[in-house]
Design a protein around this motif. Sequence first.
Motif, short mmCIF file in Angstrom:
data_model
loop_
_atom_site.label_atom_id
_atom_site.label_comp_id
_atom_site.label_asym_id
_atom_site.label_seq_id
_atom_site.Cartn_x
_atom_site.Cartn_y
_atom_site.Cartn_z
N GLN A 144 39.11 42.03 40.70
CA GLN A 144 39.29 41.14 41.51
C GLN A 144 40.45 40.20 41.55
O GLN A 144 40.56 39.67 40.97
CB GLN A 144 37.80 40.09 41.93
CG GLN A 144 36.58 40.31 41.65
CD GLN A 144 35.53 38.93 42.38
OE1 GLN A 144 34.97 38.57 41.67
NE2 GLN A 144 34.92 39.06 44.04
N SER A 145 40.86 40.60 42.83
CA SER A 145 42.55 40.58 42.53
C SER A 145 42.61 39.37 44.31
O SER A 145 41.65 39.60 45.15
CB SER A 145 43.87 41.33 43.40
OG SER A 145 43.73 42.19 41.62
N ASP A 146 43.55 38.28 43.99
CA ASP A 146 43.48 37.17 45.32
C ASP A 146 45.10 37.05 45.00
O ASP A 146 46.22 36.67 44.50
CB ASP A 146 42.86 36.65 45.48
CG ASP A 146 42.49 36.18 47.06
OD1 ASP A 146 43.70 36.14 47.79
OD2 ASP A 146 41.04 36.83 47.05
N LEU A 147 45.54 35.37 46.00
CA LEU A 147 46.78 35.54 46.33
C LEU A 147 47.01 33.78 46.17
O LEU A 147 45.54 33.02 46.70
CB LEU A 147 47.98 35.37 46.75
CG LEU A 147 48.43 37.37 46.75
CD1 LEU A 147 49.03 37.59 48.40
CD2 LEU A 147 49.19 37.27 45.64
N SER A 165 49.15 20.59 46.93
CA SER A 165 48.06 21.01 46.31
C SER A 165 48.04 23.29 46.98
O SER A 165 47.93 22.87 47.95
CB SER A 165 46.16 20.25 46.92
OG SER A 165 46.63 20.79 48.21
N PHE A 166 47.68 24.01 45.68
CA PHE A 166 47.45 25.28 46.15
C PHE A 166 46.09 25.28 46.68
O PHE A 166 45.16 25.07 47.12
CB PHE A 166 47.10 25.82 45.26
CG PHE A 166 48.48 26.27 44.20
CD1 PHE A 166 48.66 27.56 44.85
CD2 PHE A 166 49.15 25.90 43.28
CE1 PHE A 166 50.05 27.78 43.13
CE2 PHE A 166 50.40 25.42 42.54
CZ PHE A 166 50.77 27.12 42.63
N GLU A 167 46.21 26.09 47.64
CA GLU A 167 45.39 27.23 48.65
C GLU A 167 45.30 28.24 47.65
O GLU A 167 46.09 29.20 47.24
CB GLU A 167 46.32 27.39 50.09
CG GLU A 167 45.10 28.27 50.71
CD GLU A 167 45.62 28.01 52.15
OE1 GLU A 167 45.04 29.17 53.06
OE2 GLU A 167 46.31 28.17 52.40
N THR A 168 43.94 28.17 47.99
CA THR A 168 43.45 29.01 46.95
C THR A 168 42.72 30.88 48.37
O THR A 168 42.67 30.55 49.03
CB THR A 168 42.36 28.73 45.77
OG1 THR A 168 41.03 28.34 46.56
CG2 THR A 168 43.01 28.25 44.34
N GLY A 169 42.58 31.74 47.37
CA GLY A 169 42.06 33.09 47.80
C GLY A 169 42.75 33.48 49.15
O GLY A 169 42.17 33.78 50.17
N GLY A 492 43.18 25.53 37.28
CA GLY A 492 42.01 25.78 38.23
C GLY A 492 42.57 26.56 40.02
O GLY A 492 41.95 26.15 40.66
N ILE A 493 43.67 27.20 40.07
CA ILE A 493 44.03 27.40 40.82
C ILE A 493 44.06 28.61 41.80
O ILE A 493 44.44 29.56 42.41
CB ILE A 493 45.79 26.88 41.74
CG1 ILE A 493 46.48 27.67 40.05
CG2 ILE A 493 45.45 25.40 41.94
CD1 ILE A 493 47.40 28.33 40.68
N ALA A 494 43.25 30.35 40.45
CA ALA A 494 43.64 31.08 40.68
C ALA A 494 42.36 31.49 39.66
O ALA A 494 42.06 31.10 38.80
CB ALA A 494 45.41 31.64 40.80
N TYR A 495 42.94 33.55 39.46
CA TYR A 495 41.99 33.77 38.69
C TYR A 495 43.50 33.81 37.67
O TYR A 495 43.98 33.07 37.55
CB TYR A 495 41.83 35.23 39.06
CG TYR A 495 40.55 35.42 40.43
CD1 TYR A 495 39.60 34.55 40.50
CD2 TYR A 495 41.17 36.26 41.13
CE1 TYR A 495 38.66 34.13 41.60
CE2 TYR A 495 40.42 36.48 42.25
CZ TYR A 495 39.13 35.83 42.68
OH TYR A 495 38.05 35.90 43.02
#
Length: 505
Positions: A144-147, A165-169, A492-495
């Motif tokens: 699975q991939s995302d930005l 802060s990072f926005e995930t997904g 913990g902000i991404a894969y």
Amino acid sequence: MTSIKYIKHTLRLMMVVLGTTVLFTACFKDDTTLADKEIPLIEVDADKTEFNIGIGDYVTIDPQATQSFGDQELNYEWALIEDDELEVISEEPVLNYQFIRLGSHHIRLMLTNKDGGIIQDYTVNVVTPYQEGIIVLSTNEQGQSDLSFLKTLTPEEEEEGVVPSFETGVFSRINTNYTLSKAVDMDFTEERISLSSQDNGSMWMLDSRTLTVISEEAYMNKLPGFSPVKLVGRQNIREGSIGYRQWDDNYVLSADGRVYGYSASLNEVFESVRLNNQVNYSIVHGYEYNIYFGQDKEPYYSNRLYAVDIENDIVYYMGDAGYVGYNNSGTLFNNASVDIINIVSKETSSTDGALYVIGKDKADNSNQVFVVLLQPNNMSVVTGYYTYEQATDLSITQATDLKYNLKYNRVYYFNGNRVYQWYATANSNEPLPTIDKSIIELDAGLEITSMGYSEDYTLMYLGVNNPALGEMSGCVYVYDIQSMDLLNKYEGIAYKPVSVYYKTK
């Protein structure tokens, strides 16, 4: 609600100048012999007349109106002016209005009492939250991939004390009809973002402002064996197209050892006719630089592509947008008994630069490492040659992604949990860093998976994988390059990160 026609008529009478506060008075009944009645003047807070908000957000404007005396009733009329058309959007004392279109918008407040009034103009800049900031492409063990995206704060947000802060997904949230998987690399221009995926050899094109999908196509059936590994360059790479650059084009190194071209504007993958695809390429290196970097001039970019056939120790070159012909190093390195390990290009002007080829002696019992400087547009011309005794401890491998930094004239790269610095110059023979000579060492168990620079080259962004965090194992560490101080850490902000960039438009 006042009609548009009435407002247009009123505005024509007022002779309003954009961006200013305009006063006007009404006729009044003469109730004195001298007709010298004093009129209460209206004032608004005009210290802030420009606002920056995100698309879909509400702008709140409080004019904080006052009168010089008295307490006459005040009438508020807020109008949005678009393409010479005017629409009344509110008659409340405080405007609270949502914008769903990008761009700069003109708002006009007409504020009146029974004796006259004023007009105040405002500008609202509606930007996407993805206009500028750090963008991370990541993939987990299941494919699975995302930005993920960290928005650069506006002056208003900084003043309000907003914590970034990072926005995930981000990809999956915005593009609900698409699934991104097995993504391996990312590149972007001012208008488009290119993503490459090993899921059926797919290439994606996104709008760089909104991160919405423009197109997606799998090419493995059309080009058997096409499986992207790395994206490089943004050159005009189509055969015969010499002249204007197409900044949305890429070269793609495929797992089958071929180099393909990808035109984002045409959404097309094709075999690159400028490189000999009968050989097996292991390394591609693209170098794009602004030849006016650090000068007060419009940027002018030069692009070069290099590819290496490791098996036969040959370096191939394709010039800037086809202006300079294709050539290769031939038997140069085999004759010198050099096994090529990696390459990096350094270029600061049309006359200053070199391709640095790093290799080691072919002899099994040798510990020699070679750095061979080639003329940047001619792989058969050697301009420098250095030898070191350090092969067993070398920190550079074939998989190392070497990144030149224009501001500090250094090459930075990572290996495992360490970052290295090398002062590559034709006037100095500084040895390559050995495995123990790192400038940054992260905790054991952490793995650096990607690296990027800020637009001015002063900051370094490290994509870091921390398996202890679980599925969201991706982190971004931000360093000041001059001091190598850690400025920020986002965990913990991404894969697992595969690419990290600072996106500007």
